[in-house]
Write a protein that holds these residues in place. Structure first.
Motif, PDB file in Angstrom:
ATOM      1  N   UNK A 187       0.306  -1.346  -0.286  1.00  0.00           N
ATOM      2  CA  UNK A 187       0.157   0.014   0.189  1.00  0.00           C
ATOM      3  C   UNK A 187       0.385   1.498  -0.048  1.00  0.00           C
ATOM      4  N   UNK A 188       2.540   1.068   1.309  1.00  0.00           N
ATOM      5  CA  UNK A 188       2.711   2.929   1.119  1.00  0.00           C
ATOM      6  C   UNK A 188       3.980   2.897  -0.361  1.00  0.00           C
ATOM      7  N   UNK A 189       4.062   1.190  -1.006  1.00  0.00           N
ATOM      8  CA  UNK A 189       4.815   1.714  -1.884  1.00  0.00           C
ATOM      9  C   UNK A 189       4.227   2.238  -3.343  1.00  0.00           C
ATOM     10  N   UNK A 190       2.201   1.742  -3.871  1.00  0.00           N
ATOM     11  CA  UNK A 190       1.138   2.298  -4.502  1.00  0.00           C
ATOM     12  C   UNK A 190       1.386   3.839  -4.245  1.00  0.00           C
ATOM     13  N   UNK A 191       1.244   4.093  -2.791  1.00  0.00           N
ATOM     14  CA  UNK A 191       1.006   5.455  -2.937  1.00  0.00           C
ATOM     15  C   UNK A 191       2.358   6.325  -1.887  1.00  0.00           C
ATOM     16  N   UNK A 192       3.804   5.968  -3.037  1.00  0.00           N
ATOM     17  CA  UNK A 192       4.529   6.735  -3.133  1.00  0.00           C
ATOM     18  C   UNK A 192       4.024   8.049  -3.384  1.00  0.00           C
ATOM     19  N   UNK A 193       3.693   8.384  -4.719  1.00  0.00           N
ATOM     20  CA  UNK A 193       3.287   9.932  -4.893  1.00  0.00           C
ATOM     21  C   UNK A 193       2.514  11.005  -4.945  1.00  0.00           C
ATOM     22  N   UNK A 194       1.332   9.547  -2.995  1.00  0.00           N
ATOM     23  CA  UNK A 194       0.361  10.588  -2.954  1.00  0.00           C
ATOM     24  C   UNK A 194       1.024  11.947  -1.408  1.00  0.00           C
ATOM     25  N   UNK A 195       0.240  12.454  -1.989  1.00  0.00           N
ATOM     26  CA  UNK A 195       0.724  14.599  -0.674  1.00  0.00           C
ATOM     27  C   UNK A 195      -0.133  13.999   0.907  1.00  0.00           C
ATOM     28  N   UNK A 196      -1.327  13.156   0.912  1.00  0.00           N
ATOM     29  CA  UNK A 196      -2.167  13.390   1.812  1.00  0.00           C
ATOM     30  C   UNK A 196      -2.552  12.164   1.757  1.00  0.00           C
ATOM     31  N   UNK A 197      -2.941  11.094   3.178  1.00  0.00           N
ATOM     32  CA  UNK A 197      -3.922  10.397   3.451  1.00  0.00           C
ATOM     33  C   UNK A 197      -5.097  10.441   3.941  1.00  0.00           C
ATOM     34  N   UNK A 198      -6.217   9.893   3.557  1.00  0.00           N
ATOM     35  CA  UNK A 198      -7.458  10.129   4.289  1.00  0.00           C
ATOM     36  C   UNK A 198      -7.886   8.546   4.880  1.00  0.00           C
ATOM     37  N   UNK A 199      -7.771   8.255   6.301  1.00  0.00           N
ATOM     38  CA  UNK A 199      -7.753   7.978   6.515  1.00  0.00           C
ATOM     39  C   UNK A 199      -9.177   7.716   7.761  1.00  0.00           C
ATOM     40  N   UNK A 200     -10.032   6.524   7.744  1.00  0.00           N
ATOM     41  CA  UNK A 200     -10.479   6.966   9.834  1.00  0.00           C
ATOM     42  C   UNK A 200      -9.991   5.380  10.970  1.00  0.00           C
ATOM     43  N   UNK A 201     -10.113   5.566  11.764  1.00  0.00           N
ATOM     44  CA  UNK A 201      -9.211   5.550  12.823  1.00  0.00           C
ATOM     45  C   UNK A 201      -8.962   3.441  12.665  1.00  0.00           C
ATOM     46  N   UNK A 202      -9.593   3.089  12.687  1.00  0.00           N
ATOM     47  CA  UNK A 202      -9.304   1.240  11.659  1.00  0.00           C
ATOM     48  C   UNK A 202      -8.445   1.157  10.966  1.00  0.00           C
ATOM     49  N   UNK A 203      -8.233   1.872   9.596  1.00  0.00           N
ATOM     50  CA  UNK A 203      -7.501   1.218   9.183  1.00  0.00           C
ATOM     51  C   UNK A 203      -6.142   2.087   9.537  1.00  0.00           C
ATOM     52  N   UNK A 204      -6.174   3.432  10.078  1.00  0.00           N
ATOM     53  CA  UNK A 204      -4.537   4.002  10.220  1.00  0.00           C
ATOM     54  C   UNK A 204      -4.118   2.817  11.090  1.00  0.00           C
TER      55      UNK A 204
END
Length: 299
Positions: A187-204
């Motif tokens: 997941x983190x590798x796929x999101x390498x170009x992202x500058x913002x992450x949106x998540x809820x507590x369980x996903x975090x």
């Protein structure tokens, strides 16, 4: 913590059905195709934003790019209804036609204070990099984890991030069971170009193996901007090291479906419009609360 791996029964059942069907849950790149992504965009337009939709088609379709107006009749009645609803609220979807698949459908399952969705993605589950423009020019680009974490559409989600030419390139983590199946490192590798992450507590928690503020702090080390959605407790944002907490007035919940989408759309539209991070997250929390307190499916 042994409780960290415990499954939420409703969410786990829904995800298990997704996998058995060979289907995912919500569509989405750049604000997703289908009704839920259109909700992101419609809520953004509540603030006066200009929003366009993604391009969708199935591999092997000979049409690439937005459907010409004289082709829209081929969409069929369900898709035409969504198209008309979106346009009536100022969203101009960029559609491509997949003659081999239906428009997606969704089942929403409710329990007290819990809600999960199972969908037959239809054409949205066939989204590929070839369906996307060579460059996505926008104030903000949002890629849903429901595309990024779903194997058949993951490449399209990554391509959207790589092609984004925007100040805000955001990913919504979407679903902790899907994160678990996809793999945290991947997941983190796929999101390498992202500058913002949106998540809820369980996903975090799923992404970090930590809880609460510890999970938030770990994610803030990975992304310039992190927004943790806390339901009726509001939201927590890390903005380039600055921590912003926002609470929201209590509402009587009727149907939370779409509250997170409203939050995402209003947050990004507010930031693109030049509002401060504090004002943007406050507006986003109000939008999410307004949706949760209503049975309406549109803003």
């Amino acid at each position: 913590d042994p409780d960290l791996g415990a499954a939420d029964p409703l969410e786990e059942r829904a995800h298990g059905l997704d996998r058995r069907l060979g289907r995912g849950r919500r569509d989405g790149t750049g604000g997703s195709g289908g009704p839920r992504g259109t909700r992101d965009r419609a809520d953004a337009l509540h603030l006066g934003g200009h929003v366009g939709g993604p391009v969708e088609r199935g591999p092997g379709d000979d049409h690439v790019g937005p459907a010409p107006p004289d082709d829209l009749g081929r969409l069929g009645a369900p898709a035409a209804v969504h198209l008309d609803l979106a346009r009536s609220r100022g969203v101009e979807p960029a559609l491509a036609i997949d003659p081999a698949a239906d428009t997606g459908t969704m089942l929403v399952v409710h329990e007290p204070r819990e809600r999960s969705m199972v969908a037959d993605r239809g054409a949205g589950g066939r989204l590929s990099p070839q369906d996307l423009p060579g460059r996505l020019d926008a104030g903000a680009v949002l890629v849903s984890g429901y595309s990024l974490l779903f194997e058949p559409t993951s490449a399209a989600g990554v391509a959207a991030l790589e092609r984004a030419n925007a100040r805000f390139v955001a990913v919504d983590a979407a679903s902790w069971p899907m994160i678990r199946s996809f793999g945290v490192d991947r997941f983190f590798e796929s999101c390498e170009r992202a500058t913002m992450l949106l998540a809820n507590s369980r996903e975090a928690e799923e992404l970090t193996g930590l809880r609460g503020d510890h999970a938030f702090d770990e994610l803030a080390r990975r992304f310039p901007v992190v927004c943790l959605k806390l339901g009726d407790e509001g939201a927590l944002m890390s903005w380039e090291g600055l921590v912003i907490r926002n609470t929201t007035d209590a509402v009587r919940e009727k149907d939370p479906t779409g509250a997170g989408d409203a939050f995402n759309g209003v947050l990004l539209a507010s930031l693109v419009a030049g509002r401060s991070p504090g004002d943007a997250i406050a507006a986003a929390c109000r939008a999410g609360a307004r949706v949760a307190a209503s049975f309406e499916t549109w803003p």
